[in-house]
Design a protein around this motif. Structure first.
Motif, mmCIF file in Angstrom:
data_model
loop_
_atom_site.group_PDB
_atom_site.id
_atom_site.type_symbol
_atom_site.label_atom_id
_atom_site.label_comp_id
_atom_site.label_asym_id
_atom_site.label_seq_id
_atom_site.Cartn_x
_atom_site.Cartn_y
_atom_site.Cartn_z
ATOM 1 N N LEU A 7 0.822 -1.216 0.000
ATOM 2 C CA LEU A 7 0.000 0.000 0.000
ATOM 3 C C LEU A 7 0.857 1.268 0.000
ATOM 4 N N PHE A 8 1.867 1.317 0.853
ATOM 5 C CA PHE A 8 2.661 2.554 0.950
ATOM 6 C C PHE A 8 3.571 2.728 -0.259
ATOM 7 N N ILE A 11 1.345 4.464 -2.572
ATOM 8 C CA ILE A 11 1.214 5.886 -2.208
ATOM 9 C C ILE A 11 2.461 6.650 -2.639
ATOM 10 N N PHE A 30 2.788 11.892 4.520
ATOM 11 C CA PHE A 30 1.383 12.114 4.156
ATOM 12 C C PHE A 30 0.505 11.948 5.390
ATOM 13 N N LYS A 31 -0.736 12.468 5.283
ATOM 14 C CA LYS A 31 -1.663 12.396 6.405
ATOM 15 C C LYS A 31 -2.173 10.973 6.581
ATOM 16 N N ASP A 32 -2.220 10.524 7.825
ATOM 17 C CA ASP A 32 -2.805 9.218 8.118
ATOM 18 C C ASP A 32 -4.295 9.261 7.794
ATOM 19 N N SER A 34 -6.630 7.670 9.090
ATOM 20 C CA SER A 34 -7.451 7.526 10.293
ATOM 21 C C SER A 34 -6.731 8.179 11.472
ATOM 22 N N HIS A 40 -1.572 13.860 12.592
ATOM 23 C CA HIS A 40 -1.136 12.461 12.511
ATOM 24 C C HIS A 40 -0.604 12.237 11.099
ATOM 25 N N LEU A 42 2.352 10.291 8.511
ATOM 26 C CA LEU A 42 3.197 9.113 8.332
ATOM 27 C C LEU A 42 4.377 9.524 7.458
ATOM 28 N N GLY A 95 1.471 -4.022 16.932
ATOM 29 C CA GLY A 95 0.298 -3.557 16.183
ATOM 30 C C GLY A 95 0.594 -3.048 14.789
ATOM 31 N N GLN A 96 1.744 -3.424 14.220
ATOM 32 C CA GLN A 96 2.032 -2.978 12.849
ATOM 33 C C GLN A 96 1.032 -3.614 11.893
ATOM 34 N N THR A 97 0.400 -2.755 11.076
ATOM 35 C CA THR A 97 -0.604 -3.253 10.124
ATOM 36 C C THR A 97 -0.170 -3.082 8.672
ATOM 37 N N VAL A 98 0.698 -2.115 8.403
ATOM 38 C CA VAL A 98 1.197 -1.906 7.039
ATOM 39 C C VAL A 98 2.688 -2.211 7.047
ATOM 40 N N HIS A 102 7.461 2.798 8.516
ATOM 41 C CA HIS A 102 6.930 4.156 8.621
ATOM 42 C C HIS A 102 7.029 4.668 10.038
ATOM 43 N N HIS A 104 5.153 7.271 12.645
ATOM 44 C CA HIS A 104 3.979 8.097 12.937
ATOM 45 C C HIS A 104 4.468 9.373 13.628
HETATM 46 P P1 5GP Z 1 0.751 0.771 11.654
HETATM 47 O O1 5GP Z 1 -0.472 0.245 12.359
HETATM 48 O O2 5GP Z 1 1.278 -0.217 10.639
HETATM 49 O O3 5GP Z 1 1.827 1.261 12.595
HETATM 50 O O4 5GP Z 1 0.278 2.074 10.888
HETATM 51 C C1 5GP Z 1 -0.359 2.028 9.661
HETATM 52 C C2 5GP Z 1 -1.111 3.329 9.521
HETATM 53 O O5 5GP Z 1 -1.476 3.467 8.168
HETATM 54 C C3 5GP Z 1 -2.400 3.385 10.326
HETATM 55 O O6 5GP Z 1 -2.349 4.478 11.241
HETATM 56 C C4 5GP Z 1 -3.496 3.571 9.274
HETATM 57 O O7 5GP Z 1 -4.529 4.459 9.668
HETATM 58 C C5 5GP Z 1 -2.712 4.108 8.098
HETATM 59 N N1 5GP Z 1 -3.292 3.778 6.813
HETATM 60 C C6 5GP Z 1 -3.790 2.567 6.417
HETATM 61 N N2 5GP Z 1 -4.216 2.617 5.143
HETATM 62 C C7 5GP Z 1 -3.984 3.892 4.713
HETATM 63 C C8 5GP Z 1 -4.223 4.548 3.469
HETATM 64 O O8 5GP Z 1 -4.721 3.989 2.486
HETATM 65 N N3 5GP Z 1 -3.859 5.865 3.393
HETATM 66 C C9 5GP Z 1 -3.299 6.526 4.460
HETATM 67 N N4 5GP Z 1 -2.996 7.805 4.274
HETATM 68 N N5 5GP Z 1 -3.058 5.920 5.644
HETATM 69 C C10 5GP Z 1 -3.398 4.620 5.764
#
Ligand code: 5GP
Ligand code: ZN
Length: 116
Positions: A7-8, A11, A30-32, A34, A40, A42, A95-98, A102, A104
């Protein structure tokens, strides 16, 4: 160097839209999507690095650069005096999801509690 499924990376390559606030030869910010606090952002390296687990010594200078970019972005967002936090999550327990490294950048309001 981009990962077609990341995903990133998409972006960074501007294949999917985001609110980019800064970019240079090494990083994009870029702006998170959520935001957890009013500011917030990234900050991500252009190169695909899945997590800190994958960072090599040659790539480690990126972290210093990201810190300097964060400092400037905090100033631009006018949170340099009120305070801000940099967070990197690495792996499932954090809690890493992407899985594109990166940082924050968080600020703009008091943050509840101290994690450490
Ligand atoms: P992590 O949880 O991996 O530390 O952070 C991933 C962050 O990426 C989360 O805060 C989430 O809101 C953000 N995020 C996920 N998908 C997207 C997206 O499509 N665009 C943007 N700008 N942020 C995203
Ligand atoms: Zn990537």
């Amino acid at each position: 160097m981009a990962d077609a499924n990341c995903l990133f990376c998409k972006i960074v390559e501007k294949q999917i839209p985001s609110s980019i606030v800064y970019e240079d030869d090494h990083v994009v910010a870029f702006k998170d999507i959520s935001p957890q606090v009013p500011v917030h952002l990234l900050i991500v390296p252009r190169v695909h690095i899945a997590s800190l687990n994958d960072l090599t010594p040659v790539q480690s200078t990126l972290l210093g650069h990201i810190a300097l970019v964060a400092k400037e972005l905090a100033k631009t967002a006018e949170i340099d005096e009120s305070g801000w936090r940099l967070v990197m999550n690495c792996g499932p327990h954090a809690g890493q999801t992407v899985f594109h490294l990166h940082m924050h950048l968080l600020g703009g309001a008091p943050m509840a509690g101290k994690m450490v």
